[in-house]
Scaffold this motif. Structure first.
Motif, PDB file in Angstrom:
ATOM      1  N   ILE A   3       0.851  -1.180   0.000  1.00  0.00           N
ATOM      2  CA  ILE A   3       0.000   0.000   0.000  1.00  0.00           C
ATOM      3  C   ILE A   3       0.890   1.234   0.000  1.00  0.00           C
ATOM      4  CG2 ILE A   3      -1.881  -1.185   1.203  1.00  0.00           C
ATOM      5  CD1 ILE A   3      -1.189   0.379   3.698  1.00  0.00           C
ATOM      6  N   ALA A   4       0.355   2.322  -0.481  1.00  0.00           N
ATOM      7  CA  ALA A   4       1.101   3.580  -0.496  1.00  0.00           C
ATOM      8  C   ALA A   4       1.316   4.059   0.936  1.00  0.00           C
ATOM      9  CB  ALA A   4       0.345   4.643  -1.291  1.00  0.00           C
ATOM     10  N   GLU A  33      -1.587   5.914   2.191  1.00  0.00           N
ATOM     11  CA  GLU A  33      -2.707   5.053   2.558  1.00  0.00           C
ATOM     12  C   GLU A  33      -2.503   4.472   3.954  1.00  0.00           C
ATOM     13  OE1 GLU A  33      -4.642   2.654  -0.973  1.00  0.00           O
ATOM     14  OE2 GLU A  33      -2.444   2.468  -1.023  1.00  0.00           O
ATOM     15  N   GLY A  34      -1.299   4.015   4.225  1.00  0.00           N
ATOM     16  CA  GLY A  34      -0.998   3.452   5.540  1.00  0.00           C
ATOM     17  C   GLY A  34      -1.165   4.469   6.649  1.00  0.00           C
ATOM     18  N   HIS A  89      -3.132   7.143   6.582  1.00  0.00           N
ATOM     19  CA  HIS A  89      -4.559   7.417   6.748  1.00  0.00           C
ATOM     20  C   HIS A  89      -5.279   6.251   7.431  1.00  0.00           C
ATOM     21  CE1 HIS A  89      -4.686  11.305   4.951  1.00  0.00           C
ATOM     22  NE2 HIS A  89      -4.172  10.876   3.810  1.00  0.00           N
ATOM     23  N   LEU A  90      -4.912   5.031   7.083  1.00  0.00           N
ATOM     24  CA  LEU A  90      -5.534   3.874   7.722  1.00  0.00           C
ATOM     25  C   LEU A  90      -5.197   3.853   9.213  1.00  0.00           C
ATOM     26  CD1 LEU A  90      -7.260   1.380   7.496  1.00  0.00           C
ATOM     27  CD2 LEU A  90      -5.236   0.113   6.720  1.00  0.00           C
ATOM     28  N   LEU A 110       3.285   8.508  -2.187  1.00  0.00           N
ATOM     29  CA  LEU A 110       2.581   7.493  -2.968  1.00  0.00           C
ATOM     30  C   LEU A 110       3.404   6.230  -3.197  1.00  0.00           C
ATOM     31  CD1 LEU A 110       0.833   9.803  -5.576  1.00  0.00           C
ATOM     32  CD2 LEU A 110      -0.107   8.835  -3.467  1.00  0.00           C
ATOM     33  N   ILE A 147     -13.752   7.234   1.163  1.00  0.00           N
ATOM     34  CA  ILE A 147     -12.999   6.453   2.138  1.00  0.00           C
ATOM     35  C   ILE A 147     -13.741   5.165   2.472  1.00  0.00           C
ATOM     36  CG2 ILE A 147     -13.913   7.573   4.211  1.00  0.00           C
ATOM     37  CD1 ILE A 147     -10.287   6.536   3.729  1.00  0.00           C
ATOM     38  N   TRP A 180     -12.952   2.958  -0.423  1.00  0.00           N
ATOM     39  CA  TRP A 180     -11.557   2.537  -0.352  1.00  0.00           C
ATOM     40  C   TRP A 180     -11.374   1.435   0.693  1.00  0.00           C
ATOM     41  CZ3 TRP A 180      -8.063   3.116   3.763  1.00  0.00           C
ATOM     42  CH2 TRP A 180      -6.748   2.758   3.465  1.00  0.00           C
ATOM     43  N   ARG A 217      -9.984  -2.465   0.251  1.00  0.00           N
ATOM     44  CA  ARG A 217      -8.953  -3.081   1.092  1.00  0.00           C
ATOM     45  C   ARG A 217      -9.503  -4.291   1.822  1.00  0.00           C
ATOM     46  NH1 ARG A 217      -4.416  -2.383  -1.128  1.00  0.00           N
ATOM     47  NH2 ARG A 217      -3.946  -0.208  -1.559  1.00  0.00           N
TER      48      ARG A 217
END
Length: 166
Positions: free
Chosen positions: A10-11, A14-15, A17-18, A96, A142, A145, A149
């Motif tokens: 994952i970008a 992304e990590g 934000h997760l 990214l 989100i 998204w 995932r």
């Protein structure tokens, strides 16, 4: 106990934000506001037609269910520790850039439950009642998204189950 891992790319962004979503989810579970509709959605009524029975059941099970959800979220957040970075100074290419997210096979169920629960909270907050419900302002992105995932994790869990002969 399996020593195997599932690795997803994952970008970095992304990590990050997760990880923040999981932090927010942990806060919600810790606060346990019983009048919060999202908390109620995470602890559904076993007796929708009997308020007294529903209340008694909720009082006897709510904390245990939320404790389990919190333990799952802690497991997920621990795996996301490599994404504890400040994205502000990163260039777009750095933000990214793909990075491996390593998930212990034995933790997949915690991941599945946590991402599903976070999607329930987001759906509650945004008023989403159907998966194909769209909005034009992008607030549901989100939610979508996380669904993507979650689907990748379901596929990984299916592969693990198949390999283990389940």
């Amino acid at each position: 106990m399996s020593a195997r891992n599932v690795v997803l790319s994952i970008a970095v962004l992304e990590g990050v934000h997760l990880a923040r979503l999981v932090d927010d989810f942990r806060d919600l579970l810790t606060e346990r506001e019983t009048d919060d509709s999202a908390v109620r959605r995470l602890t559904p009524s076993a007796y929708p037609d009997d308020q007294d029975a529903a209340r008694a059941f909720a009082e006897s099970t709510r904390d245990d269910l939320l404790d389990r959800r919190l333990a799952d979220a802690v497991t997920v957040r621990t795996a996301l520790a490599p994404f504890d970075v400040d994205v502000e100074p990163l260039s777009e290419d750095e933000a990214l850039a793909p990075r491996d997210l390593v998930i212990a096979e034995d933790d997949l169920d915690s991941w599945l439950r946590t991402l599903t629960a976070i999607r329930l909270v987001i759906a509650d907050r945004l008023g989403i009642t159907e998966d194909d419900q769209t909005d034009e302002d992008g607030r549901g992105d989100i939610y979508d998204w996380l669904g993507y995932r979650l689907e990748l994790l379901i596929q990984a869990a299916d592969e693990v189950d198949e390999r283990r002969g389940r």
